[in-house]
Design a protein around this motif. Sequence first.
Motif: not given
Length: 231
Positions: A63-85
């Motif tokens: 699926c396409p990525s918007a130009a203003d979103v972080p690189s998908p590679i970066l989100t591998i690491f950022s997602s590790m520190f985020m939680h759903g609740g």
Amino acid sequence: MFPLKDDNPAHSTPIVTIGLIVANVLLFLYQASLEVGDAPGARAGQAFIEEFGLVPCRLTGACPSAADVPSPILTIFSSMFMHGGLFHIAGNMLYLWIFGNNVEDVLGHGRYLIFYLASGVAAALAQTAIGPGSPVPMVGASGAVSGVLGAYLLLFPHAHVTTLIILGFFFRLVKIPAVFALGFWIVVQVLNGLGSFGASGGVAFFAHIGGFVAGMGLLFVLRPRAGRRAA
């Protein structure tokens, strides 16, 4: 079954484990602050997850990525520190606190940090491989923490874990060898993972499985320090 503590004291201060917990909590508080208030605030919180969470189809190019979103590679690491609740982060940080200090003690601070992040990457790739076209953001430290559990199982199978067992309205505290407590945990993940094929959203069970297996393998790659023996 909810582990509360183990009887396996560490021989050094787990500064990386503490730092990881602090980083996760601070980011969760920031994320929660975006969701406080009116509807625009709630949308800001969801937008934060969609922007910095790992979206499998962006990583695979399905699926396409918007130009203003972080690189998908970066989100591998950022997602590790985020939680759903709240319960999501509380459970992950509890497991990390109980089992992370001993794995850090064995590997040393620097190698442990590499181990933790590498386990998280392996977990993200495992879940992405199962659903490469999924547009649902994945967040949470569960995959990296699963790596810690896999390493702990190999290092300290006979350490006892004080566990809260709940059966309906009845509960009791019991001490269970880690091999049974963590063995039961991974069996549950595998069974739930097999039952989640084709599901959209929900718990990323294959991230747990991938992180757990990766943690066991990485333990041999990084080699525990001489002089620190398993219980």
